[in-house]
Design an enzyme around this catalytic site. Structure first.
Site, PDB file in Angstrom:
ATOM      1  N   GLU A   1       0.856   3.894   1.753  1.00 59.57           N
ATOM      2  CA  GLU A   1       1.255   4.343   3.087  1.00 59.57           C
ATOM      3  C   GLU A   1       2.442   3.543   3.616  1.00 59.57           C
ATOM      4  O   GLU A   1       3.410   4.115   4.130  1.00 59.57           O
ATOM      5  CB  GLU A   1       0.087   4.203   4.086  1.00 59.57           C
ATOM      6  CG  GLU A   1      -1.132   5.001   3.726  1.00 59.57           C
ATOM      7  CD  GLU A   1      -2.167   4.199   2.943  1.00 59.57           C
ATOM      8  OE1 GLU A   1      -3.343   4.551   3.027  1.00 59.57           O
ATOM      9  OE2 GLU A   1      -1.816   3.236   2.260  1.00 59.57           O
TER      10      GLU A   1
ATOM     11  N   CYS B   1      -6.349   2.086   5.657  1.00 59.25           N
ATOM     12  CA  CYS B   1      -7.024   0.846   6.052  1.00 59.25           C
ATOM     13  C   CYS B   1      -6.481   0.398   7.416  1.00 59.25           C
ATOM     14  O   CYS B   1      -5.541   0.993   7.948  1.00 59.25           O
ATOM     15  CB  CYS B   1      -6.769  -0.229   4.995  1.00 59.25           C
ATOM     16  SG  CYS B   1      -5.065  -0.845   4.995  1.00 59.25           S
TER      17      CYS B   1
ATOM     18  N   HIS C   1       0.858  -1.182   0.000  1.00 60.96           N
ATOM     19  CA  HIS C   1       0.000   0.000   0.000  1.00 60.96           C
ATOM     20  C   HIS C   1       0.899   1.238   0.000  1.00 60.96           C
ATOM     21  O   HIS C   1       2.010   1.214   0.547  1.00 60.96           O
ATOM     22  CB  HIS C   1      -0.885   0.023   1.237  1.00 60.96           C
ATOM     23  CG  HIS C   1      -1.960  -1.009   1.236  1.00 60.96           C
ATOM     24  ND1 HIS C   1      -3.108  -0.870   1.992  1.00 60.96           N
ATOM     25  CD2 HIS C   1      -2.078  -2.200   0.596  1.00 60.96           C
ATOM     26  CE1 HIS C   1      -3.883  -1.926   1.814  1.00 60.96           C
ATOM     27  NE2 HIS C   1      -3.274  -2.753   0.968  1.00 60.96           N
TER      28      HIS C   1
ATOM     29  N   CYS D   1      -2.621  -0.218   7.385  1.00 58.98           N
ATOM     30  CA  CYS D   1      -1.843   1.018   7.305  1.00 58.98           C
ATOM     31  C   CYS D   1      -1.982   1.854   8.565  1.00 58.98           C
ATOM     32  O   CYS D   1      -1.017   2.472   9.020  1.00 58.98           O
ATOM     33  CB  CYS D   1      -2.257   1.805   6.068  1.00 58.98           C
ATOM     34  SG  CYS D   1      -1.824   0.940   4.540  1.00 58.98           S
TER      35      CYS D   1
END
Length: 168
Positions: A67, A101, A65, A104
């Site tokens: 992040e 999410c 991801h 993260c």
């Protein structure tokens, strides 16, 4: 980075500009076939340490991801500059186009990020105040300041266009 108090919160103009970098990274991720989410990690002095988009599809990695990648690259940049406080990013701001999410959000806590700025809310998997509020749960030993809605419509529009094209 030594253990110290985090720098003051960034100005609205700074947040707007950094979100522009995150949007650019999101667009690049979308063009590469990944979900268009971008993240920028900024040091307390305003230095951009990392700007990256999602790379899950590119690397076949469920943890890639934007992040997580920004945290990894930013921590590495600080270490290489001799400014790292181990793994702690306690004087950084993470700017991301979509609400993080649960994975993260957990990474933000573990990295000791003091603040996250995001664009669009994620009503299906958000963990910074919509579905869950992992980053401000008092049961953890760290809390993250949350600033939501920065360039939200631009962030949401990128995602809508991407998923419409996928269904198209």
């Amino acid at each position: 980075m030594s253990a110290r108090l985090p720098s003051p919160a960034p100005s609205a103009d700074q947040e707007h500009a950094w979100m522009g970098l995150a949007l650019d990274a999101a667009r690049a991720a979308g063009e590469a076939g990944d979900v268009p989410i971008g993240a920028v990690l900024v040091a307390g002095d305003g230095t951009v340490l990392a700007a990256v988009g999602n790379e899950r599809e590119q690397h076949h990695d469920p943890t890639a991801h934007a992040e997580v990648l920004a945290l990894r690259r930013g921590a590495r940049a600080l270490a290489e500059a001799g400014e790292a406080d181990g793994w702690r990013l306690s004087d950084c701001t993470l700017v991301v186009t979509l609400e993080p999410c649960p994975m993260c959000a957990g990474a933000l806590l573990l990295a000791r990020i003091p603040r996250v700025v995001f664009g669009a809310w994620d009503p299906k998997a958000g963990a910074c105040g919509s579905v869950l509020d992992v980053v401000r749960d008092p049961r953890f030993n760290h809390a993250v300041q949350v600033r939501a809605g920065v360039r939200a419509e631009e962030s949401a529009a990128l995602l809508r266009r991407f998923f419409a094209a996928q269904r198209g």
